[in-house]
Design an enzyme around this catalytic site. Structure first.
Site, mmCIF file in Angstrom:
data_model
loop_
_atom_site.group_PDB
_atom_site.id
_atom_site.type_symbol
_atom_site.label_atom_id
_atom_site.label_comp_id
_atom_site.label_asym_id
_atom_site.label_seq_id
_atom_site.Cartn_x
_atom_site.Cartn_y
_atom_site.Cartn_z
ATOM 1 N N GLY A 44 0.894 -1.236 0.186
ATOM 2 C CA GLY A 44 -0.079 0.034 0.012
ATOM 3 C C GLY A 44 0.937 1.166 0.144
ATOM 4 O O GLY A 44 0.661 2.178 -0.853
ATOM 5 N N ASN A 46 3.899 1.599 -0.628
ATOM 6 C CA ASN A 46 4.914 1.616 -1.934
ATOM 7 C C ASN A 46 4.022 2.251 -3.264
ATOM 8 O O ASN A 46 4.304 3.107 -4.008
ATOM 9 C CB ASN A 46 5.054 0.219 -2.632
ATOM 10 C CG ASN A 46 6.165 -0.315 -1.538
ATOM 11 O OD1 ASN A 46 6.858 0.169 -0.836
ATOM 12 N ND2 ASN A 46 6.428 -1.692 -1.654
ATOM 13 N N GLU A 140 -2.799 -7.230 1.040
ATOM 14 C CA GLU A 140 -2.022 -7.431 2.209
ATOM 15 C C GLU A 140 -2.681 -6.769 3.447
ATOM 16 O O GLU A 140 -2.042 -6.669 4.623
ATOM 17 C CB GLU A 140 -0.616 -6.508 2.281
ATOM 18 C CG GLU A 140 0.373 -7.490 1.282
ATOM 19 C CD GLU A 140 1.729 -6.637 1.480
ATOM 20 O OE1 GLU A 140 2.517 -7.433 1.151
ATOM 21 O OE2 GLU A 140 2.012 -5.485 1.832
ATOM 22 N N GLY A 223 6.044 -10.157 -15.354
ATOM 23 C CA GLY A 223 7.570 -10.285 -15.149
ATOM 24 C C GLY A 223 8.362 -9.657 -16.138
ATOM 25 O O GLY A 223 8.242 -8.641 -17.171
ATOM 26 N N ALA A 250 9.662 -3.784 -5.889
ATOM 27 C CA ALA A 250 8.353 -3.144 -5.878
ATOM 28 C C ALA A 250 7.885 -2.971 -7.457
ATOM 29 O O ALA A 250 7.167 -2.002 -7.766
ATOM 30 C CB ALA A 250 8.914 -1.805 -5.382
ATOM 31 N N ALA A 251 8.632 -3.758 -8.361
ATOM 32 C CA ALA A 251 8.274 -3.295 -9.614
ATOM 33 C C ALA A 251 6.852 -3.538 -9.874
ATOM 34 O O ALA A 251 6.026 -2.672 -10.783
ATOM 35 C CB ALA A 251 8.701 -4.449 -10.573
ATOM 36 N N GLY A 252 6.066 -4.544 -9.144
ATOM 37 C CA GLY A 252 4.651 -4.586 -9.529
ATOM 38 C C GLY A 252 3.719 -3.718 -8.923
ATOM 39 O O GLY A 252 2.808 -3.007 -9.814
ATOM 40 N N ASP A 253 4.221 -2.940 -7.726
ATOM 41 C CA ASP A 253 3.408 -1.873 -7.055
ATOM 42 C C ASP A 253 3.547 -0.555 -7.966
ATOM 43 O O ASP A 253 2.606 0.093 -8.199
ATOM 44 C CB ASP A 253 4.174 -1.561 -6.042
ATOM 45 C CG ASP A 253 3.809 -2.687 -4.791
ATOM 46 O OD1 ASP A 253 2.838 -3.202 -4.946
ATOM 47 O OD2 ASP A 253 4.567 -2.846 -4.177
#
Length: 302
Positions: A44, A46, A140, A223, A250-253
Site C-alpha cells: 500500500g 509503495n 496485504e 515479469g 516493488a516493480a509490480g507496485d
C-alpha cells in the site's frame, strides 16, 4: 500531468528488512550475506509513494503501531506530501517484511502483518473522501477491508484498481465490476489454478478472472515478459522494456500505480499498459521499494 487525480490507497504499511546474498541457503545451510538494510515498504505504502512521485494527490489509508517503525514510516509518507489522516496508529505492532535478495536480483519475501491485519473496514470506507477519483487496493490487508473499500468505490463511480498481491485465495465474487484487476504470475495461479506461462494459459486464466470479478479489464503482470490485457473479447500482450535488473521487489507496485494514473488521464488502457511497463522497468533497475519509484521524467526517458 496527474495533478487532477485524487487517489486513495487502502493497504499495507511495512518496514522492510532487506537481506542481500549471492545465493539463498538450502535447508540446514549457512551462507554469508553481502549486506542488509532497512527501507520503507508495504504494498500500500509503495503504491501511494509511486502515485505521489508521479504527481497525483494521495491519501493513505491503513494502520501502524505507535512504535519506532510506525512513526518513521508515517514521517516518510508525510515527507512525500501524502495525506496520512486515514492511517490509524493504535496497532499492536507495525508490519514488517523480510526481503531476501539473491545475486540475480530475485526476491523471496516473508511478511509479518502486524497492524495491517487490524484495519477497521468501516473506518476505511469513511476515510475515502468524496473528491477521490481513484482507489487502489491490494491483498496485504484483511479480505473484508478490501471488499468493503472496493464496493464502496464501485458504488460511487470511483475508478477502482485491484492489485492481487500477495498470492492467496480470495473471493473475487464479493467485488463485482472493478475497473482493473491486476495479478502477477503467481497470483494468477493462486486465483485461477492456471499458471500463465503460454498465450493459451494467459487467455484461459484471464477468462476465469473476468468471469469471477466482472472487472472491466484484466491486466496480468508477466515479469520480464511484460503484461497482458484482456477486455472480455481480445487478449493483447505488451512487451517489457529491457533494463539491468537490480531488485524486483516493488516493480509490480510501481507498474500498477503508473497503469492506474495513465488510464484515468488518457482513458486509453493500452497506453496505460505500456506506461506501466516503462515504470516497472525503471523500478527493477534501482535497489529498494520506495527508493525505486520513478518520476514522469524518468519514465519518459525509457
Amino acid at each position: 500531468m496527474y495533478k487532477n487525480i485524487h487517489a486513495a490507497v487502502v493497504g499495507s504499511i511495512n518496514m522492510d528488512l532487506i537481506l542481500n546474498m549471492k545465493k539463498v541457503p538450502e535447508i540446514g545451510e549457512n551462507v554469508l550475506g553481502t549486506s542488509y538494510g532497512y527501507a520503507n515498504g508495504g504494498k500500500g505504502a509503495n503504491q501511494a509513494s509511486a502515485l505521489a512521485q508521479l504527481g497525483a494527490k494521495v491519501k493513505m489509508i491503513g494502520k501502524v503501531a505507535d512504535d519506532a517503525n510506525g512513526n518513521k514510516l508515517l514521517e516518510n509518507l508525510k515527507s512525500k506530501g501524502i495525506d496520512i489522516s486515514g492511517v490509524a496508529t493504535d496497532g499492536s505492532q507495525t508490519g514488517l517484511a523480510a526481503i531476501i535478495l539473491d545475486g540475480d536480483g530475485r526476491n523471496r519475501i516473508i511478511v509479518y502483518e502486524g497492524a495491517n491485519a487490524e484495519i477497521d473496514p468501516q473506518q476505511t470506507v469513511k476515510s475515502i473522501e468524496g473528491k477521490t477519483n481513484l482507489l487502489l487496493v491490494q491483498f496485504e490487508t484483511a479480505e473484508d477491508v478490501v471488499v468493503n473499500a472496493v464496493n464502496h468505490a464501485i458504488k460511487n463511480n470511483i475508478t477502482t484498481v485491484i492489485d492481487c498481491g500477495p498470492a492467496k485465495s480470495f473471493c473475487l465474487e464479493k467485488m463485482q465490476g472493478a475497473t482493473i484487476l491486476s495479478p502477477n504470475e503467481s497470483e494468477t495461479k493462486a486465483l485461477t489454478g492456471i499458471y500463465p506461462d503460454s498465450n493459451d494459459n494467459i487467455l484461459a486464466a484471464a477468462k476465469v478472472l473476468k468471469e469471477r470479478s466482472k472487472a472491466k479489464y484484466i491486466v496480468l503482470k508477466l515479469g520480464e515478459r511484460g503484461c497482458a490485457l484482456y477486455d472480455g473479447e481480445v487478449l493483447k500482450t505488451f512487451s517489457s522494456y529491457k533494463t539491468n535488473v537490480v531488485d524486483t521487489t516493488a516493480a509490480g507496485d510501481c507498474f500498477t500505480a503508473a497503469l492506474a494514473l495513465e488510464y484515468i488521464n488518457s482513458g486509453d488502457i493500452e497506453k496505460a499498459c505500456d506506461f506501466g511497463n516503462k515504470a516497472g522497468a525503471f523500478a527493477v533497475s534501482r535497489m529498494g521499494a520506495e527508493n525505486s519509484m520513478p518520476t514522469i521524467k524518468d519514465i519518459l526517458k525509457i
